[in-house]
Design an enzyme around this catalytic site. Structure first.
Site, PDB file in Angstrom:
ATOM      1  N   GLN A   1       0.832  -1.205   0.000  1.00 20.42           N
ATOM      2  CA  GLN A   1       0.000   0.000   0.000  1.00 20.42           C
ATOM      3  C   GLN A   1       0.866   1.255   0.000  1.00 20.42           C
ATOM      4  O   GLN A   1       2.071   1.191   0.239  1.00 20.42           O
ATOM      5  CB  GLN A   1      -0.924  -0.002   1.219  1.00 20.42           C
ATOM      6  CG  GLN A   1      -0.208  -0.186   2.550  1.00 20.42           C
ATOM      7  CD  GLN A   1      -1.028  -0.927   3.602  1.00 20.42           C
ATOM      8  OE1 GLN A   1      -2.246  -0.965   3.517  1.00 20.42           O
ATOM      9  NE2 GLN A   1      -0.366  -1.509   4.596  1.00 20.42           N
TER      10      GLN A   1
ATOM     11  N   HIS B   1      -8.568   3.154  19.633  1.00 22.82           N
ATOM     12  CA  HIS B   1      -7.830   2.028  20.222  1.00 22.82           C
ATOM     13  C   HIS B   1      -8.456   1.540  21.522  1.00 22.82           C
ATOM     14  O   HIS B   1      -8.502   0.341  21.777  1.00 22.82           O
ATOM     15  CB  HIS B   1      -6.348   2.401  20.382  1.00 22.82           C
ATOM     16  CG  HIS B   1      -5.672   2.574  19.061  1.00 22.82           C
ATOM     17  ND1 HIS B   1      -4.909   3.656  18.715  1.00 22.82           N
ATOM     18  CD2 HIS B   1      -5.689   1.772  17.951  1.00 22.82           C
ATOM     19  CE1 HIS B   1      -4.465   3.524  17.475  1.00 22.82           C
ATOM     20  NE2 HIS B   1      -4.936   2.394  16.985  1.00 22.82           N
TER      21      HIS B   1
ATOM     22  N   ASP C   1       0.266  -0.326  13.673  1.00 27.38           N
ATOM     23  CA  ASP C   1       0.794   0.844  14.409  1.00 27.38           C
ATOM     24  C   ASP C   1       0.992   0.537  15.891  1.00 27.38           C
ATOM     25  O   ASP C   1       1.697   1.246  16.595  1.00 27.38           O
ATOM     26  CB  ASP C   1      -0.128   2.058  14.217  1.00 27.38           C
ATOM     27  CG  ASP C   1      -1.566   1.743  14.556  1.00 27.38           C
ATOM     28  OD1 ASP C   1      -1.871   1.536  15.736  1.00 27.38           O
ATOM     29  OD2 ASP C   1      -2.396   1.676  13.624  1.00 27.38           O
TER      30      ASP C   1
ATOM     31  N   GLU D   1       0.524  -8.613  11.441  1.00 31.53           N
ATOM     32  CA  GLU D   1       0.441  -7.487  10.497  1.00 31.53           C
ATOM     33  C   GLU D   1       1.150  -7.897   9.210  1.00 31.53           C
ATOM     34  O   GLU D   1       2.277  -8.384   9.244  1.00 31.53           O
ATOM     35  CB  GLU D   1       1.094  -6.248  11.136  1.00 31.53           C
ATOM     36  CG  GLU D   1       1.430  -5.120  10.192  1.00 31.53           C
ATOM     37  CD  GLU D   1       0.226  -4.493   9.490  1.00 31.53           C
ATOM     38  OE1 GLU D   1      -0.730  -4.094  10.175  1.00 31.53           O
ATOM     39  OE2 GLU D   1       0.243  -4.405   8.242  1.00 31.53           O
TER      40      GLU D   1
ATOM     41  N   ASP E   1       0.646 -12.744   6.880  1.00 32.66           N
ATOM     42  CA  ASP E   1      -0.690 -12.502   6.341  1.00 32.66           C
ATOM     43  C   ASP E   1      -1.723 -13.042   7.352  1.00 32.66           C
ATOM     44  O   ASP E   1      -1.791 -14.251   7.598  1.00 32.66           O
ATOM     45  CB  ASP E   1      -0.784 -13.232   4.992  1.00 32.66           C
ATOM     46  CG  ASP E   1      -2.155 -13.066   4.346  1.00 32.66           C
ATOM     47  OD1 ASP E   1      -3.057 -12.475   4.980  1.00 32.66           O
ATOM     48  OD2 ASP E   1      -2.306 -13.531   3.197  1.00 32.66           O
TER      49      ASP E   1
ATOM     50  N   ASP F   1      -8.234  -5.094  13.222  1.00 35.24           N
ATOM     51  CA  ASP F   1      -7.939  -3.657  13.158  1.00 35.24           C
ATOM     52  C   ASP F   1      -7.433  -3.357  11.751  1.00 35.24           C
ATOM     53  O   ASP F   1      -6.250  -3.155  11.516  1.00 35.24           O
ATOM     54  CB  ASP F   1      -6.888  -3.311  14.226  1.00 35.24           C
ATOM     55  CG  ASP F   1      -6.572  -1.824  14.231  1.00 35.24           C
ATOM     56  OD1 ASP F   1      -7.197  -1.075  13.475  1.00 35.24           O
ATOM     57  OD2 ASP F   1      -5.677  -1.427  14.996  1.00 35.24           O
TER      58      ASP F   1
HETATM   59  N1  SPD Z   1     -11.188   4.948   7.887  1.00 38.90           N
HETATM   60  C1  SPD Z   1     -10.084   4.437   8.600  1.00 38.90           C
HETATM   61  C2  SPD Z   1     -10.343   3.176   9.364  1.00 38.90           C
HETATM   62  C3  SPD Z   1      -9.054   2.644   9.871  1.00 38.90           C
HETATM   63  C4  SPD Z   1      -9.201   1.619  10.875  1.00 38.90           C
HETATM   64  N2  SPD Z   1      -7.933   1.078  11.329  1.00 38.90           N
HETATM   65  C5  SPD Z   1      -6.987   2.015  11.770  1.00 38.90           C
HETATM   66  C6  SPD Z   1      -5.765   1.433  12.371  1.00 38.90           C
HETATM   67  C7  SPD Z   1      -5.434   2.067  13.669  1.00 38.90           C
HETATM   68  N3  SPD Z   1      -4.774   1.200  14.542  1.00 38.90           N
END
Ligand code: SPD
Length: 276
Positions: free
Chosen positions: A31, A62, A86, A106, A137, A155
């Protein structure tokens, strides 16, 4: 010269922030990633042009994606986080006293690195003794593990790019299998105002598999429309009912807000009842 960064939240709406500095711009194998400094929200991480997190309002998302499930499961000992590179969700999970292990899976190592480089208050979770960070993955990971987690938290980004499959029925089926017999799944399920179709897709996909499905809301200033939804699929426990009352140090989540977050505006109830 002023520099403004805009996330096009729909083809007709943009959310613009005044940027003071560009800290990183790169195309990862998965990405487009950027980190900027903004006057209003401090440092901001964007993936494929979408705001993922900011220093100033990250706590809302969070805390809400983590603590609702951790406080409604009686023994949330082993928690799996898919995405969330993150580290913000991992930070909230591992600080819960009932959690013994938080495993983060992740796919994009560059997200983890960006957090280490620019978001120390999120990346601190990577070093916690309860944490395990795997660069893999998540879709493959849940296919290869069975019956081992109390809670799975997805997430993800919104359903574009690598996250599309994280909103699919087959993925939810695999998550059902990776959970123990009394496990819970939590996903971020988008904005009821701007993407009711995504809310429905997540809710219906989960409700087709889990015996109990509930949606709850939070107000997140930097996410599309500000009103954000989360969906929980549970095999046994009612996510509205508190088994723990842990809210130490929280800035958004409280035990009272936990219950309130499930009280939905009529328009949201209608969306999940498959109304217009
Ligand atoms: N529109 C953005 C949605 C993002 C959701 N995940 C964000 C990651 C933060 N830890």
């Amino acid at each position: 010269m002023e520099l403004w960064v805009t996330e096009y939240q729909t083809p007709a709406i943009g959310f613009s922030c005044k940027s003071t500095e560009t800290l990183r711009v790169e195309q990862t194998p998965f990405q487009h990633l950027s980190v900027i400094n903004t006057e209003q929200f401090g440092k901001m991480l964007l993936l494929d042009g979408m705001v993922m997190t900011t220093e100033k309002d990250e706590f809302v998302y969070h805390e809400m994606i983590s603590l609702v499930a951790c406080n409604s499961h009686p023994q949330p000992e082993n928690v799996l986080i898919i995405g969330g590179g993150d580290g913000g969700t991992l930070r909230e999970v591992v600080r819960h006293p009932a959690v013994k292990n938080g495993t983060l899976v992740e796919i994009d190592e560059r997200v983890v690195q960006a957090s280490r480089d620019f978001f120390p208050s999120l990346a601190c979770a990577f070093e916690d003794t309860k944490s395990q960070v795997l660069i893999e993955d998540g879709i493959k990971y849940v296919k290869e593990h069975k019956n081992c987690y109390d809670i799975v938290i997805v997430d993800s980004t919104d359903p574009v790019g690598p996250a599309v499959e994280l909103f699919s029925k087959s993925f939810y089926e695999n998550v059902f299998e990776v959970l123990k017999d009394d496990g819970m799944l939590v996903v971020q399920s988008d904005s009821p105002y701007y993407h009711p179709n995504v809310v429905q897709m997540a809710y219906n996909g989960i409700a087709g598999i889990f015996p109990l499905t509930k949606l709850y809301l939070a107000n997140i200033p930097t996410y599309p429309s500000g009103l954000w939804s989360f969906t929980i699929g549970s095999k046994k426990y009612d996510p509205e009912k508190l088994m723990h009352e842990y809210d130490d140090g929280c800035r958004y989540y409280t035990r009272n807000l936990h219950r309130a977050a499930f009280n939905l505006p009529a328009l949201v109830s209608k969306i999940i009842a498959n109304g217009e």
